[in-house]
Design an enzyme around this catalytic site. Structure first.
Site, short mmCIF file in Angstrom:
data_model
loop_
_atom_site.label_atom_id
_atom_site.label_comp_id
_atom_site.label_asym_id
_atom_site.label_seq_id
_atom_site.Cartn_x
_atom_site.Cartn_y
_atom_site.Cartn_z
N LYS A 289 0.84 -1.21 0.00
CA LYS A 289 0.00 0.00 0.00
C LYS A 289 0.87 1.25 0.00
O LYS A 289 0.64 2.18 -0.78
CB LYS A 289 -0.89 0.01 1.25
CG LYS A 289 -1.63 1.31 1.45
CD LYS A 289 -2.49 1.31 2.69
CE LYS A 289 -1.77 1.72 3.95
NZ LYS A 289 -1.53 3.18 4.09
N ASN A 290 1.88 1.28 0.87
CA ASN A 290 2.66 2.51 1.03
C ASN A 290 3.62 2.77 -0.14
O ASN A 290 4.22 3.83 -0.23
CB ASN A 290 3.45 2.48 2.34
CG ASN A 290 2.55 2.74 3.54
OD1 ASN A 290 1.36 3.00 3.37
ND2 ASN A 290 3.12 2.66 4.73
N CYS B 16 -5.35 13.61 12.93
CA CYS B 16 -5.13 12.20 12.62
C CYS B 16 -5.04 11.45 13.93
O CYS B 16 -4.50 11.95 14.90
CB CYS B 16 -3.82 12.07 11.84
SG CYS B 16 -3.33 10.36 11.66
N ARG C 235 0.91 14.81 13.23
CA ARG C 235 1.39 14.60 11.86
C ARG C 235 1.34 15.86 11.00
O ARG C 235 0.56 15.94 10.05
CB ARG C 235 0.61 13.47 11.20
CG ARG C 235 0.80 12.15 11.89
CD ARG C 235 0.08 11.04 11.18
NE ARG C 235 0.94 10.34 10.26
CZ ARG C 235 0.56 9.25 9.60
NH1 ARG C 235 -0.64 8.78 9.73
NH2 ARG C 235 1.37 8.64 8.78
N ASP D 242 5.04 0.87 11.88
CA ASP D 242 3.82 0.22 11.38
C ASP D 242 3.70 -1.24 11.83
O ASP D 242 2.70 -1.89 11.53
CB ASP D 242 3.76 0.30 9.85
CG ASP D 242 3.41 1.69 9.36
OD1 ASP D 242 3.04 2.53 10.19
OD2 ASP D 242 3.50 1.93 8.14
N ARG E 162 -8.55 -0.57 4.96
CA ARG E 162 -7.68 0.43 4.34
C ARG E 162 -6.35 -0.19 3.93
O ARG E 162 -5.72 0.29 2.98
CB ARG E 162 -7.39 1.56 5.34
CG ARG E 162 -8.56 2.51 5.57
CD ARG E 162 -8.10 3.68 6.40
NE ARG E 162 -6.79 4.12 5.96
CZ ARG E 162 -5.81 4.50 6.76
NH1 ARG E 162 -5.96 4.51 8.05
NH2 ARG E 162 -4.65 4.88 6.27
C1 UD1 Z 1 4.57 7.09 6.18
C2 UD1 Z 1 3.68 5.88 6.05
C3 UD1 Z 1 3.20 5.42 7.42
C4 UD1 Z 1 4.40 5.19 8.35
C5 UD1 Z 1 5.30 6.43 8.37
C6 UD1 Z 1 6.58 6.21 9.16
C7 UD1 Z 1 2.58 6.03 3.90
C8 UD1 Z 1 1.34 6.25 3.14
N1 UD1 Z 1 2.53 6.22 5.23
O1 UD1 Z 1 3.79 8.13 6.73
O2 UD1 Z 1 2.47 4.19 7.27
O3 UD1 Z 1 3.92 4.96 9.67
O4 UD1 Z 1 5.68 6.79 7.02
O5 UD1 Z 1 7.27 5.10 8.66
O6 UD1 Z 1 3.61 5.68 3.35
N2 UD1 Z 1 6.56 14.89 10.45
C9 UD1 Z 1 6.66 16.21 10.76
N3 UD1 Z 1 6.44 17.12 9.76
C10 UD1 Z 1 6.15 16.74 8.48
C11 UD1 Z 1 6.06 15.37 8.18
C12 UD1 Z 1 6.29 14.46 9.18
O7 UD1 Z 1 6.91 16.59 11.90
O8 UD1 Z 1 5.98 17.62 7.64
C13 UD1 Z 1 6.80 13.89 11.51
C14 UD1 Z 1 5.60 12.98 11.74
O9 UD1 Z 1 4.66 13.57 12.61
C15 UD1 Z 1 6.28 11.77 12.34
C16 UD1 Z 1 7.62 11.72 11.59
O10 UD1 Z 1 7.84 13.03 11.07
O11 UD1 Z 1 6.52 12.01 13.71
C17 UD1 Z 1 7.69 10.73 10.45
O12 UD1 Z 1 6.59 10.92 9.60
P1 UD1 Z 1 6.64 10.51 8.06
O13 UD1 Z 1 7.81 9.64 7.82
O14 UD1 Z 1 6.55 11.76 7.25
O15 UD1 Z 1 5.30 9.66 7.91
P2 UD1 Z 1 4.32 9.64 6.66
O16 UD1 Z 1 5.08 9.85 5.42
O17 UD1 Z 1 3.15 10.51 6.94
#
Ligand code: UD1
Length: 430
Positions: free
Chosen positions: A22-23, A126, A131, A317, A409
């Site tokens: 999925k990811n 969320c 996030r 995850d 999902r």
């Molecule tokens: C993706 C995955 C999710 C997984 C996560 C971490 C998908 C669709 N989702 O989510 O399943 O749990 O990676 O492996 O691929 N953060 C910030 N600011 C930002 C973006 C992120 O502070 O602009 C923080 C987040 O709150 C979190 C950390 O960075 O604490 C990592 O998040 P991120 O790796 O970006 O997760 P996703 O890409 O949303």
């Protein structure tokens, strides 16, 4: 609302086909916005999130068609889908759509790169933490985007309608930020270097697909990725990698119930740290020509401590599933969550099955018990919900898991895959 009913106590024995990730599928589908040509993706899992993204992309003008009925490789049910964004008809992603799935915010990268502008709703709250999207906006700003936030929307414009390559260091490792940076920089003028980039296999998969489309990306899978921007991208055909989270989830289910299962199409190198931990806990994991074989015979499960980390560390995850497993381990396990601040919602539900877990900040302390007892429980998010299924498979008697839409999902045909290995699992409608 559908529920899943599980009667625990059976070992798992047999084969489980692993679906496309999925990811990986979600960012790959979003990458179709970068070209007016057709991007054909094989092995796209049939999941609620994929259907939702198809609707979101449709709003921007992406047509899609599904090839054939089902792919027979690994007896999975994933599909081949063609995505064509001949004309982008709308550069706005509205709140009603983005709020349903966070990853849809990532359309901001390709829209901005191809059209020079994008207006994308902030995703909103969320369940597993705040996030934010600050890191995603920062990489776009480094590439020359002007960003305004108005009435809950991010309005992004590229100077002179085209992004410009630059050196950018992420303040924190972010999967979404790296995906967005890769897509945006592929069509930017000149060279971009992304430092402190995420190294997840899904990043490597996106980079491989973009390269097949004509991008010039090197270093994906390391923390420094270099992108030499091109004027346009073409169509391509690309196969989505197998889902490492699904693979790890079923591996933990087998460790929990005992038995012997081949996870067909699963790849051991996508899960090294998680498999090391599972081996330490007492599971026997080996590579076979068909995929990954997981066994646990005789001995019980030992408690092991775990801390979630960006790849190649133990994935957040799989944290909830691992906690499900540890509820019946011998001894005490400490599970520390470092990626998301509110990702322990399964703790209360696992306790309803008889688990002994206490929380201390970002660490859950799990004291293994001899037996769990089935009970009605409620799914709270995607990964948490499947941890309840794992616990239910080993609990005595009947467990029902409510709010199954969370599972839908991210887990393709979960009941069918588990039933095929001897579990008693059924969906109850209504
Ligand atoms: C993706 C995955 C999710 C997984 C996560 C971490 C998908 C669709 N989702 O989510 O399943 O749990 O990676 O492996 O691929 N953060 C910030 N600011 C930002 C973006 C992120 O502070 O602009 C923080 C987040 O709150 C979190 C950390 O960075 O604490 C990592 O998040 P991120 O790796 O970006 O997760 P996703 O890409 O949303």
């Amino acid at each position: 609302m559908d529920r899943i009913r599980i009667v625990g106590g059976n070992e798992l024995n047999g084969r489980i086909p692993i679906s496309g990730a999925k990811n990986a599928a979600l960012p790959l589908m979003i990458a179709s916005l970068l070209t007016d040509d057709t991007l054909t993706l094989e092995n796209v899992p049939h999941l609620a999130d994929v259907e939702q993204l198809i609707r979101i992309l449709g709003n921007h003008g992406v047509d899609y068609s599904v090839n054939g009925r089902r792919e027979r490789q690994h007896e999975g049910y994933s599909r081949t889908i063609n995505f064509t964004a001949r004309h982008i008809v709308d550069t706005t992603a509205p709140y009603e759509l983005v709020s349903k799935m966070r990853a849809s915010f990532w359309v901001i990268g390709p829209l901005l790169a191809r059209m020079g502008e994008a207006k994308v709703s902030l995703p909103g709250g969320c369940a597993i933490g705040t996030r934010p999207v600050d890191l995603l906006l920062e990489v776009l700003q480094s590439l020359g985007a002007e960003i305004d936030i108005e009435s809950g929307y991010v309005i992004a414009k590229a100077k002179h309608r085209r992004l410009a390559g630059n050196r950018h260091r992420f303040g924190k490792v972010t999967v979404g930020g790296t995906h967005v940076g890769l897509m945006a920089a592929s069509l930017a003028r000149g060279e971009t270097v992304l430092e402190n980039a995420a190294r997840e296999p899904e990043i490597v998969d996106l980079a491989a697909c973009l390269n097949a489309m004509g991008a010039r990306i090197s270093g994906a899978g390391t923390d420094t990725i270099t992108i030499d921007g091109v004027d346009s991208l073409s169509g391509a055909r690309h196969r989505v990698i197998p889902d490492r989270i699904e693979t790890g989830t079923y591996a933990m289910a087998v460790a929990m119930t005992g038995g012997d299962v081949v996870l067909e199409g699963g790849r051991i190198e996508l899960l090294e740290r998680a498999f090391d931990i599972l081996t330490e806990a007492g599971a026997d994991i080996s590579e076979t020509p068909e995929g990954v074989r997981v066994r646990r015979n005789g001995n019980g499960i030992r408690a092991v401590d775990v801390t979630t980390e960006p790849f190649p560390g133990f994935p957040t995850d799989l944290q909830a599933q691992f906690m499900g497993l540890m509820t019946m381990a011998s001894g005490q396990s400490r599970i520390t969550e470092t990626i998301f601040e509110n990702r322990f919602m399964h703790v209360q539900e696992l306790a309803r099955l008889g688990a002994r877990i206490s929380l201390s900040g970002q660490t859950a302390i799990v004291d293994g018990v001899q037996r769990l007892k089935g009970a009605p429980v409620m799914a709270t998010d995607l990964r948490a919900s499947v941890s309840l299924v794992i616990a239910g498979l080993a609990a005595e008697g009947e467990t029902t898991v409510g709010r199954v839409y969370h599972l839908d999902r991210g887990f393709e045909r979960l009941e069918e895959k588990l039933t095929g290995c001897g579990a008693i699992v059924e969906r109850i409608s209504g």
